[in-house]
Design an enzyme around this catalytic site. Structure first.
Site, mmCIF file in Angstrom:
data_model
loop_
_atom_site.group_PDB
_atom_site.id
_atom_site.type_symbol
_atom_site.label_atom_id
_atom_site.label_comp_id
_atom_site.label_asym_id
_atom_site.label_seq_id
_atom_site.Cartn_x
_atom_site.Cartn_y
_atom_site.Cartn_z
ATOM 1 N N LYS A 38 56.672 64.316 34.314
ATOM 2 C CA LYS A 38 57.346 63.858 33.086
ATOM 3 C C LYS A 38 56.384 63.133 32.148
ATOM 4 C CE LYS A 38 61.530 61.204 32.075
ATOM 5 N NZ LYS A 38 62.615 60.468 32.746
ATOM 6 N N GLU A 121 56.187 42.626 56.463
ATOM 7 C CA GLU A 121 57.039 42.359 55.310
ATOM 8 C C GLU A 121 58.450 42.039 55.780
ATOM 9 O OE1 GLU A 121 56.628 45.677 52.646
ATOM 10 O OE2 GLU A 121 54.642 45.081 52.008
ATOM 11 N N HIS A 241 64.461 43.835 43.479
ATOM 12 C CA HIS A 241 63.311 43.187 44.110
ATOM 13 C C HIS A 241 63.342 41.708 43.745
ATOM 14 C CE1 HIS A 241 59.282 42.215 45.428
ATOM 15 N NE2 HIS A 241 59.207 43.394 45.998
ATOM 16 N N ARG A 287 65.641 41.838 51.508
ATOM 17 C CA ARG A 287 65.506 41.674 50.059
ATOM 18 C C ARG A 287 66.809 41.281 49.366
ATOM 19 N NH1 ARG A 287 61.516 46.722 48.413
ATOM 20 N NH2 ARG A 287 59.570 45.708 49.036
ATOM 21 N N HIS A 348 64.962 47.495 41.327
ATOM 22 C CA HIS A 348 63.727 47.995 41.932
ATOM 23 C C HIS A 348 63.877 49.355 42.606
ATOM 24 C CE1 HIS A 348 59.825 47.893 43.799
ATOM 25 N NE2 HIS A 348 60.327 47.890 45.024
ATOM 26 N N ARG A 383 67.451 48.978 51.588
ATOM 27 C CA ARG A 383 66.190 49.559 52.063
ATOM 28 C C ARG A 383 65.278 48.473 52.626
ATOM 29 N NH1 ARG A 383 60.875 50.253 49.967
ATOM 30 N NH2 ARG A 383 61.463 49.128 48.082
ATOM 31 N N SER A 388 59.988 53.324 51.871
ATOM 32 C CA SER A 388 60.240 54.275 50.777
ATOM 33 C C SER A 388 59.156 55.344 50.668
ATOM 34 C CB SER A 388 60.384 53.525 49.448
ATOM 35 O OG SER A 388 59.273 52.667 49.244
#
Length: 533
Positions: A38, A121, A241, A287, A348, A383, A388
């Site tokens: 794109k 994380e 996020h 998150r 996010h 998630r 991801s």
């Protein structure tokens, strides 16, 4: 204006991030591939991903642990067999990237040998995040782009938008046979005939006023698949996020979760920590918990932002592990080795999307969806960090194998009707698109954001219905433009998000509503079907 043309290929891939280029490189061994980009090839969410990719490389870790951590973060809505499949194929998928040339960070072990440096994380019980400093996505995207551009079977069309999928046949014979595409440079519509088509268009976070995503994240693939008759799932789960840099000159700049993984604290303006009051894992909570905590403290205190502080760590450690963030902040007058970073939550990641199976197949034969555009069942209601990019590569490889087995059974359409522009004109009121664009993103932020209610969702539903009618009328009368195509898709995706949120009468994961603050005893996905709406 250039003449209309019909392209033909074995596989049309709409999108040029980790999902699209991974699929292209797998398929190009035996097939002719067209990749639509794109914008520039180096643009997209993959390029800006900082943290890393989750995979079990540590002997003290296990696939079972990765699975359980993902299931926990997904708040009861992950599909276990999908999570197990993804975690089990993670290491081989990362080794494929390594073989292509992705240079993940390494460290020297106690016995003098080199091993991959793994960070941790939020939501992960072990260090299992492969990374390239704090610019993992850039390393992955650059490697994939380099390989794709060098491959003789891959044709890349930059600055091309997909408009709609081409569907041929009726009933059980319906099949996706390609797409109409718009050349943003020469401003003309072409057709692509393909045996197989893959949507790798990313998410739809641009539907919100504040987002960490690049401008191209306008939900194009989700909207196109919906218009072609595909089901979508879990569209109410939009991940915000927790830590985007709050600065007027820092558009969309993300502060990776790895900062908190390496010991950064979230603080109020007075310097006090607040996450220990919200979750036992404090800064390493999932998150959705962290984003709501920041949102709560900002509203409670009337503050413009909260602060993320890693300045208690040695300066050389910060500069070595987070060079991109350190240099970006320094350019804005913030020395993160000496002072905290101002942060706010921002849209996010789209956890829902086009319903697919383990081969990345959609409901429409010939059409696949991979990455953030898809609803695989991996992410559930939230998630987990660094799953991801992993999903992109694992399911690109799965889709490639599935297509390869069936390639000899399918033929391209030899004739596709040309795009008819005879009844439309150039618009002399482009300002209408801009006004609608701003209105859409603002009411989605206000009414369908981090905290929702029935009343807010009802307001949003009324507004998006009016906007969709206005956009439909505009689309029917004027030639397409990039902004019009994106607005049309964003309005469609907004309507799907609102409808999904209205169906969920509970709070779970990323969907939090004041009217139903507790989760229901049984977790069920939200599946919308265009055939019954």
């Amino acid at each position: 204006m250039a003449e209309s043309a019909m392209f033909q290929c074995d596989v049309l891939i709409i999108g040029s991030g980790a999902a699209g280029l991974s699929l292209a490189l797998q398929q190009a061994k035996t097939s002719r591939v067209i990749v639509l980009s794109k914008g520039p090839l180096q643009e997209g969410s993959t390029y800006y991903a900082q943290g890393g990719i989750a995979a079990v490389f540590d002997e003290d870790d296990s696939i079972e642990s990765h699975v359980e951590d993902t299931l926990t973060a997904g708040a009861g809505l992950c599909e276990r067999h999908v999570v197990e499949y993804t975690a089990a194929h993670a290491k081989e998928s990362m080794n494929w990237l390594i073989q292509l040339g992705v240079d993940f960070d390494q460290e020297t072990a106690a016995d003098g040998t080199s091993k991959y440096h793994l960070t941790r994380e939020g939501g992960h019980s072990h260090r299992r995040i492969l990374h390239a400093a704090d610019a993992t996505g850039k390393a992955v995207q650059s490697t994939l782009v380099r390989q794709a551009l060098a491959h003789p079977n891959i044709q890349v069309l930059e600055h091309f938008n997909a408009i709609d999928l081409i569907v041929h046949g009726e009933g059980a014979e319906r099949r996706c046979c390609g797409a109409y595409i718009w050349d943003n440079t020469n401003r003309h519509v072409h057709a692509v005939s393909a045996k197989f088509t893959a949507l790798c268009t990313g998410g739809s976070s641009k539907v919100y006023q504040y987002t960490s995503n690049p401008d191209i994240a306008s939900g194009d693939g989700i909207a196109m698949a919906w218009r072609a008759g595909c089901r979508v799932g879990n569209m109410e789960f939009n991940q915000f996020h927790p830590t985007c840099l709050f600065h007027p000159k820092a558009h969309n700049f993300l502060l990776t979760e790895a900062l908190r993984g390496e010991g950064a604290y979230l603080k109020r303006p007075d310097g006090s920590r607040f996450m220990p009051s919200f979750h036992p894992s404090a800064e390493l909570a999932p998150r959705d918990v962290v984003a709501r905590a920041i949102d709560f403290e900002m509203k409670r205190l009337g503050a413009d932002c909260m602060y993320l502080d890693i300045s208690h760590k040695p300066a050389d450690f910060i500069q070595q592990h987070f060079p991109t963030i350190y240099n970006k902040c320094l350019s804005l007058g913030i020395d993160i080795t000496q002072e905290p970073m101002p942060v706010v939550p921002a849209a996010h990641y789209t956890c829902g999307g086009v319903v697919t199976d383990l081969h990345a197949q959609t409901d429409l034969p010939g059409l696949y969806a991979i990455g953030e555009v898809a609803y695989t069942g991996l992410h559930g209601a939230n998630r987990m960090a660094s799953n991801s990019l992993l999903e992109c590569v694992v399911f690109a490889r799965a889709a490639a194998a599935h297509m390869a087995e069936r390639m000899h059974l399918v033929e391209c359409l030899e004739h596709i009707e040309r795009w008819d522009e005879s009844q439309v004109t150039d618009s002399d009121e482009e300002v209408i698109i801009q006004h609608n664009w701003h209105e859409l993103r603002l009411f989605m932020w206000d009414y369908v954001g981090i905290v929702r209610s029935d009343k807010r969702l009802e307001r949003a539903a009324r507004r998006v219905e009016l906007l969709q009618q206005e956009i439909h009328d505009y689309y029917a009368n004027f030639r397409v433009t990039n902004n019009l195509l994106e607005l049309r898709n964003l309005a469609q995706v907004a309507q799907l998000i609102i409808a999904s949120a209205q169906q969920r009468k509970e709070s779970r994961g990323l969907h939090y509503t004041l009217d139903y603050p507790e989760p229901l005893p049984q977790a069920k996905p939200t599946i919308l079907d265009p055939a019954v709406m």
